[in-house]
Design an enzyme around this catalytic site. Structure first.
Site, PDB file in Angstrom:
ATOM      1  N   GLY A  79       0.826  -1.220   0.000  1.00 43.06           N
ATOM      2  CA  GLY A  79       0.000   0.000   0.000  1.00 43.06           C
ATOM      3  C   GLY A  79       0.849   1.254   0.000  1.00 43.06           C
ATOM      4  O   GLY A  79       0.607   2.183   0.763  1.00 43.06           O
ATOM      5  N   GLY A  83      -1.247   7.867   0.848  1.00 40.08           N
ATOM      6  CA  GLY A  83      -1.517   7.899   2.285  1.00 40.08           C
ATOM      7  C   GLY A  83      -0.287   7.634   3.147  1.00 40.08           C
ATOM      8  O   GLY A  83       0.837   8.040   2.829  1.00 40.08           O
ATOM      9  N   TYR A 104     -14.530  -3.511   9.057  1.00 39.32           N
ATOM     10  CA  TYR A 104     -13.199  -2.876   9.130  1.00 39.32           C
ATOM     11  C   TYR A 104     -12.608  -3.067  10.531  1.00 39.32           C
ATOM     12  O   TYR A 104     -11.441  -3.443  10.676  1.00 39.32           O
ATOM     13  CB  TYR A 104     -13.324  -1.385   8.790  1.00 39.32           C
ATOM     14  CG  TYR A 104     -12.025  -0.622   8.951  1.00 39.32           C
ATOM     15  CD1 TYR A 104     -11.038  -0.683   7.966  1.00 39.32           C
ATOM     16  CD2 TYR A 104     -11.776   0.154  10.091  1.00 39.32           C
ATOM     17  CE1 TYR A 104      -9.831   0.015   8.118  1.00 39.32           C
ATOM     18  CE2 TYR A 104     -10.578   0.843  10.250  1.00 39.32           C
ATOM     19  CZ  TYR A 104      -9.613   0.771   9.258  1.00 39.32           C
ATOM     20  OH  TYR A 104      -8.416   1.454   9.410  1.00 39.32           O
TER      21      TYR A 104
HETATM   22  N1  NAP Z   1      -6.216   7.050   7.972  1.00 41.97           N
HETATM   23  C1  NAP Z   1      -6.448   6.734   9.249  1.00 41.97           C
HETATM   24  O1  NAP Z   1      -6.962   7.549  10.058  1.00 41.97           O
HETATM   25  C2  NAP Z   1      -6.086   5.370   9.773  1.00 41.97           C
HETATM   26  C3  NAP Z   1      -6.335   5.094  11.132  1.00 41.97           C
HETATM   27  C4  NAP Z   1      -6.004   3.839  11.630  1.00 41.97           C
HETATM   28  C5  NAP Z   1      -5.423   2.898  10.796  1.00 41.97           C
HETATM   29  N2  NAP Z   1      -5.201   3.192   9.465  1.00 41.97           N
HETATM   30  C6  NAP Z   1      -4.578   2.146   8.624  1.00 41.97           C
HETATM   31  O2  NAP Z   1      -3.492   2.707   7.905  1.00 41.97           O
HETATM   32  C7  NAP Z   1      -3.238   1.903   6.749  1.00 41.97           C
HETATM   33  C8  NAP Z   1      -2.995   2.823   5.552  1.00 41.97           C
HETATM   34  O3  NAP Z   1      -4.214   3.485   5.248  1.00 41.97           O
HETATM   35  P1  NAP Z   1      -4.296   5.009   4.797  1.00 41.97           P
HETATM   36  O4  NAP Z   1      -5.020   5.744   5.849  1.00 41.97           O
HETATM   37  O5  NAP Z   1      -2.983   5.491   4.328  1.00 41.97           O
HETATM   38  O6  NAP Z   1      -5.338   4.870   3.584  1.00 41.97           O
HETATM   39  P2  NAP Z   1      -5.175   5.065   2.002  1.00 41.97           P
HETATM   40  O7  NAP Z   1      -4.685   6.432   1.691  1.00 41.97           O
HETATM   41  O8  NAP Z   1      -6.489   4.652   1.430  1.00 41.97           O
HETATM   42  O9  NAP Z   1      -4.032   4.035   1.609  1.00 41.97           O
HETATM   43  C9  NAP Z   1      -4.311   2.661   1.570  1.00 41.97           C
HETATM   44  C10 NAP Z   1      -3.272   1.981   0.703  1.00 41.97           C
HETATM   45  O10 NAP Z   1      -3.616   0.588   0.606  1.00 41.97           O
HETATM   46  C11 NAP Z   1      -3.672   0.231  -0.768  1.00 41.97           C
HETATM   47  N3  NAP Z   1      -4.625  -0.839  -1.021  1.00 41.97           N
HETATM   48  C12 NAP Z   1      -5.935  -0.890  -0.707  1.00 41.97           C
HETATM   49  N4  NAP Z   1      -6.483  -2.025  -1.164  1.00 41.97           N
HETATM   50  C13 NAP Z   1      -5.486  -2.710  -1.764  1.00 41.97           C
HETATM   51  C14 NAP Z   1      -5.427  -3.945  -2.445  1.00 41.97           C
HETATM   52  N5  NAP Z   1      -6.508  -4.717  -2.619  1.00 41.97           N
HETATM   53  N6  NAP Z   1      -4.247  -4.341  -2.948  1.00 41.97           N
HETATM   54  C15 NAP Z   1      -3.136  -3.573  -2.811  1.00 41.97           C
HETATM   55  N7  NAP Z   1      -3.133  -2.386  -2.209  1.00 41.97           N
HETATM   56  C16 NAP Z   1      -4.298  -1.961  -1.689  1.00 41.97           C
HETATM   57  C17 NAP Z   1      -4.092   1.501  -1.465  1.00 41.97           C
HETATM   58  O11 NAP Z   1      -3.805   1.412  -2.850  1.00 41.97           O
HETATM   59  P3  NAP Z   1      -4.617   2.243  -3.985  1.00 41.97           P
HETATM   60  O12 NAP Z   1      -3.878   3.543  -4.126  1.00 41.97           O
HETATM   61  O13 NAP Z   1      -4.521   1.385  -5.169  1.00 41.97           O
HETATM   62  O14 NAP Z   1      -6.017   2.441  -3.491  1.00 41.97           O
HETATM   63  C18 NAP Z   1      -3.246   2.518  -0.723  1.00 41.97           C
HETATM   64  O15 NAP Z   1      -1.923   2.515  -1.195  1.00 41.97           O
HETATM   65  C19 NAP Z   1      -4.441   0.981   6.598  1.00 41.97           C
HETATM   66  O16 NAP Z   1      -4.088  -0.311   7.048  1.00 41.97           O
HETATM   67  C20 NAP Z   1      -5.481   1.589   7.539  1.00 41.97           C
HETATM   68  O17 NAP Z   1      -6.383   0.619   8.035  1.00 41.97           O
HETATM   69  C21 NAP Z   1      -5.508   4.411   8.943  1.00 41.97           C
END
Ligand code: NAP
Length: 292
Positions: free
Chosen positions: A19, A23, A175
């Protein structure tokens, strides 16, 4: 003044991060590259992957960055990814399980899994287990998994029965279940890898302004996310605990812990600390993936 970053801290280390296209993952990859690691970016979209790679190289001209494409929502792809990693790299020093999805309406993959369960948990379980030989070959290695305080609302066994049921499905609950699974998985992995050179830790990155809640998410979640935006931290800041766990010498021997703000943190639910639940989840995941 920007904090000093040692460009040789991770010299000779290979880090695979899922990922990385945006983000938290993008900034984690960029900053680990700045510390001298060879980065292997796992992304599902070739264009977004190339953009991330080019941006990292632009920011860190000496960066070593490879890209592997994989849609982690399909376990067949995860197996192919692991095989490709095995062919290309003799050892992996760090695996950062960062990719995650906040699902919209119920989506069952062609392999029969609910989207967030497979992307956020089963693929993590499968990829980590399949890459253990490469992690082991590093001598000392780290597995870092991006979980969430959302584990607080998660359940494993009770949810298992309704996860694929359109009448009972809640995307937010699904989730949270997957994020609880990240923590239980980390606990069990750390337990199983005790006395090896591999550590396993997980983290909450904060509430981070990323694309996690997206146009497919429920209107309630989109509304809450919109209201919360002024209080969120930037993805660059949200990446700090992942960077710390992947690189800091002071956590080289720490395993089985949950971190926030680069410090060990209290888990928010009894479920997340339950050893029986952790080993039961391992069994369920091994059955669902055919791995482990
Ligand atoms: N944002 C928050 O407040 C928060 C809080 C707690 C935990 N988290 C965790 O942090 C982590 C990163 O999330 P983020 O907030 O940075 O969100 P994000 O901006 O949506 O980034 C998610 C990443 O995962 C990739 N991804 C999603 N589905 C995928 C798949 N099927 N195969 C390969 N790659 C995939 C996305 O790729 P694409 O660009 O192709 O979509 C993107 O690079 C996640 O595990 C999330 O649960 C986030």
């Amino acid at each position: 003044m920007a904090a000093f970053v040692d460009p040789k801290l991770l010299h000779g280390k290979t880090i695979l991060l899922t990922g990385a296209s945006g983000g938290i993952g993008y900034f984690t990859a960029r900053e680990l590259a700045r510390r001298g690691a060879r980065m292997v970016l796992v992304c599902r979209d070739a264009e977004r992957a190339e953009k991330a790679r080019a941006n990292i190289v632009h920011a860190v001209p000496e960066a070593l960055v490879d890209v592997l494409l994989c849609d982690l929502s399909l376990l067949a792809n995860v197996r192919e990814l692991a095989a490709e990693v095995g062919r290309r790299y003799e050892k992996l020093d760090v695996l950062v399980n960062n990719a995650g999805v906040m699902p919209g309406p119920l989506r069952i993959t062609t392999e029969g899994h609910e989207l967030s369960w497979v992307t956020n948990h089963l693929s993590v379980f499968a990829l980590t287990n399949l890459l253990l030989p490469q992690l082991d070959a590093a001598g000392k290695a780290r597995v870092v998994t991006v979980a969430s305080d959302g584990h607080w609302l998660g359940e494993i066994e009770a949810s298992q029965a309704v996860r694929n049921d359109p009448d009972k499905y809640s995307s937010f609950a699904a989730y949270c279940d997957s994020k609880l699974a990240n923590i239980l998985f980390t606990n069990e992995l750390a337990h199983r890898l005790d006395l090896t050179g591999i550590t396993a830790n997980c983290l909450h990155p904060g509430i981070v302004d990323t694309g996690l809640v997206n146009p497919n998410s429920s209107w309630l979640l989109k509304t809450m996310w919109g209201l919360g935006k002024p209080f969120m931290v930037s993805p660059e800041r949200g990446a700090q605990t992942s960077i710390f766990l992947a690189s800091a010498p002071e956590v080289a021997h720490v395993s089985g812990r949950y971190f926030k703000h680069s410090k060990p943190a209290r888990l928010l639910s009894g479920n997340a600390q339950n050893r029986t639940e952790a080993s039961r989840l391992w069994q369920i995941s091994a059955e669902e993936t055919g791995i482990g």
